[in-house]
Design a protein around this motif. Sequence first.
Motif, mmCIF file in Angstrom:
data_model
loop_
_atom_site.group_PDB
_atom_site.id
_atom_site.type_symbol
_atom_site.label_atom_id
_atom_site.label_comp_id
_atom_site.label_asym_id
_atom_site.label_seq_id
_atom_site.Cartn_x
_atom_site.Cartn_y
_atom_site.Cartn_z
ATOM 1 N N ALA A 1 -27.680 94.583 5.665
ATOM 2 C CA ALA A 1 -28.771 95.296 6.325
ATOM 3 C C ALA A 1 -29.774 95.817 5.300
ATOM 4 C CB ALA A 1 -28.214 96.456 7.156
ATOM 5 N N GLY A 2 -29.267 96.254 4.150
ATOM 6 C CA GLY A 2 -30.149 96.762 3.113
ATOM 7 C C GLY A 2 -31.106 95.721 2.584
ATOM 8 N N GLY A 3 -30.733 94.459 2.724
ATOM 9 C CA GLY A 3 -31.592 93.385 2.254
ATOM 10 C C GLY A 3 -32.934 93.326 2.961
ATOM 11 N N TYR A 4 -33.047 93.982 4.133
ATOM 12 C CA TYR A 4 -34.304 93.968 4.867
ATOM 13 C C TYR A 4 -35.340 94.901 4.243
ATOM 14 C CZ TYR A 4 -32.476 91.046 8.589
ATOM 15 O OH TYR A 4 -31.965 89.982 9.296
ATOM 16 N N PHE A 5 -34.890 95.899 3.458
ATOM 17 C CA PHE A 5 -35.864 96.759 2.794
ATOM 18 C C PHE A 5 -35.716 96.749 1.269
ATOM 19 C CE2 PHE A 5 -32.245 99.436 4.002
ATOM 20 C CZ PHE A 5 -31.930 100.073 2.812
ATOM 21 N N ASP A 6 -34.689 96.063 0.767
ATOM 22 C CA ASP A 6 -34.506 95.917 -0.678
ATOM 23 C C ASP A 6 -34.176 94.451 -0.949
ATOM 24 O OD1 ASP A 6 -33.786 95.875 -3.334
ATOM 25 O OD2 ASP A 6 -32.335 97.510 -3.208
ATOM 26 N N ARG A 7 -35.145 93.706 -1.430
ATOM 27 C CA ARG A 7 -34.982 92.256 -1.599
ATOM 28 C C ARG A 7 -33.937 91.901 -2.644
ATOM 29 N NH1 ARG A 7 -40.520 89.612 -2.856
ATOM 30 N NH2 ARG A 7 -39.298 87.722 -2.468
ATOM 31 N N ASP A 8 -33.514 92.862 -3.455
ATOM 32 C CA ASP A 8 -32.544 92.592 -4.517
ATOM 33 C C ASP A 8 -31.135 93.058 -4.170
ATOM 34 O OD1 ASP A 8 -34.333 91.406 -6.363
ATOM 35 O OD2 ASP A 8 -35.106 93.389 -6.872
ATOM 36 N N ALA A 9 -30.879 93.430 -2.931
ATOM 37 C CA ALA A 9 -29.603 94.056 -2.583
ATOM 38 C C ALA A 9 -28.414 93.132 -2.769
ATOM 39 C CB ALA A 9 -29.654 94.569 -1.137
#
Length: 354
Positions: free
Chosen positions: A335-343
Motif C-alpha cells: 500500500a505504501g508503494g502508492y505514495f512512496d515509489r521506493d517502498a
Amino acid sequence: MAITNPTLPDQIRVDGIRSSAFPNCGLCGTPGETLYTGLVDRLFGAPGTWTLKQCSKSDCGLAWLDPMPVEPDMHKAYASYHTHEDPPTPRDSRVRRIYSFLKPGYLAQRYGYQNVASRWQQALGLLLYLAPSRRAAVDAQFLMLAAKENASLLDVGCGNGQTMAWMASLGWQVQGIDTDPAAVQVAASKGLNVRQGSLRSQPFAAESFDVISMSHVIEHVHDPLSLMKECYRLLKPSGRLIVITPNSRSWGHRLYKSHWRGLEPPRHLQIFARPSLSRLSTLAGFASCECRAISRTARDMLLASRFLKRNKKTAIHPGLSVRLWAEIMSIMEWAGGYFDRDAGEELFLVAHKN
C-alpha cells in the motif's frame, strides 16, 4: 562511466578473499559515502569483513562494496551457497491450496493465458485482487508477461529452473543458463533446456529471443553494463529485458539498515536504486524502460531481516504471530508503494529494444 571490474594491481586480502579498492560510483564517478562498515556474511559464512558505500547523488543511489572482491576469488563467497537447490516443500494448508487454485484463473484474466484455467477458475481468479501482496507475488513470479504465441524466453541465472518451468507451463519456449553446475544439474533433471557458463560463452546468435529475464543476477556481477549490452544484442527488435534485483531504497533497508537481508555481502557487489538501474539500461542501449519498486518478497525479506537483527538465521517455519506480523507488513509496504515509489524490496525493470 560504466561499472567495471576493479583493477587487480591494488589487491588486498580480506580474510582469504582478495579485493580491490572501488572508491567511486561506477555509474557517475562520484566518490562514495560510507554507509556501513564491519559487514559479514551471516547467511552462508563467506570470509571477510566488508564496507558498503553509496553514491551521494540523489539521481543515482548506487551502493557498492569498497574494497570489492576480485572476480577470480568470487568462488570463495559461494562455497556454502545453496539457494540454487530446490527449495523445501512448503507447508500444506487450506490457504495455500486456495491460493494455488486461484492463481491460474488470475493469470488467465490478467495476462491472457486462457488455456491454464477453466471458466470457473477464471471467474474466481478475480478474488486474488483481495490479497494485493499475494497478487504482486504472482505478477513478478510470471514476469508480468502477457501471453504471446511461439515466443522465446532466455532466463539468465536460471538457478534450479523454477522460473523456466513456470513460463514453459504457460506456453513459452524457454532456455536457461547458469554458472553453477549444481543448479544446472537440478534444472536439467526437470527436462529443461539449460546450459552452464557465462552468457558471453554461449553460441547464441544475435536477435535470438523475444524476452530475456535476469532475477537476482545483476547484483552479483562485476560488470553489469557488459552483461546488459550482451542481452541487448541477443534480443529481437522490440524485445524486452526484465531485471529483478534488490532495491537499496526499500522500506526494509530503511528499517533494518545493516541487518537488511538484501545486502548479502560479499556476494552482492552492487545494489541498485531506481535511478541507477534505469541509467544502466540507457547506457546499455535500450530505447526506453520502466523501473518500479515491487513488494513481491516483502514478507520473506522482512522476516529474514528481523531474524538477522536478532542474530538468528531465518526460521523456515516461524510462529503464527511472526507470520501474521510479516503478512501485515507486506500489505503495508504494498500500500505504501502508492505514495512512496521506493517502498518495495525489489526493483522490477522492463527495458525495451527498438
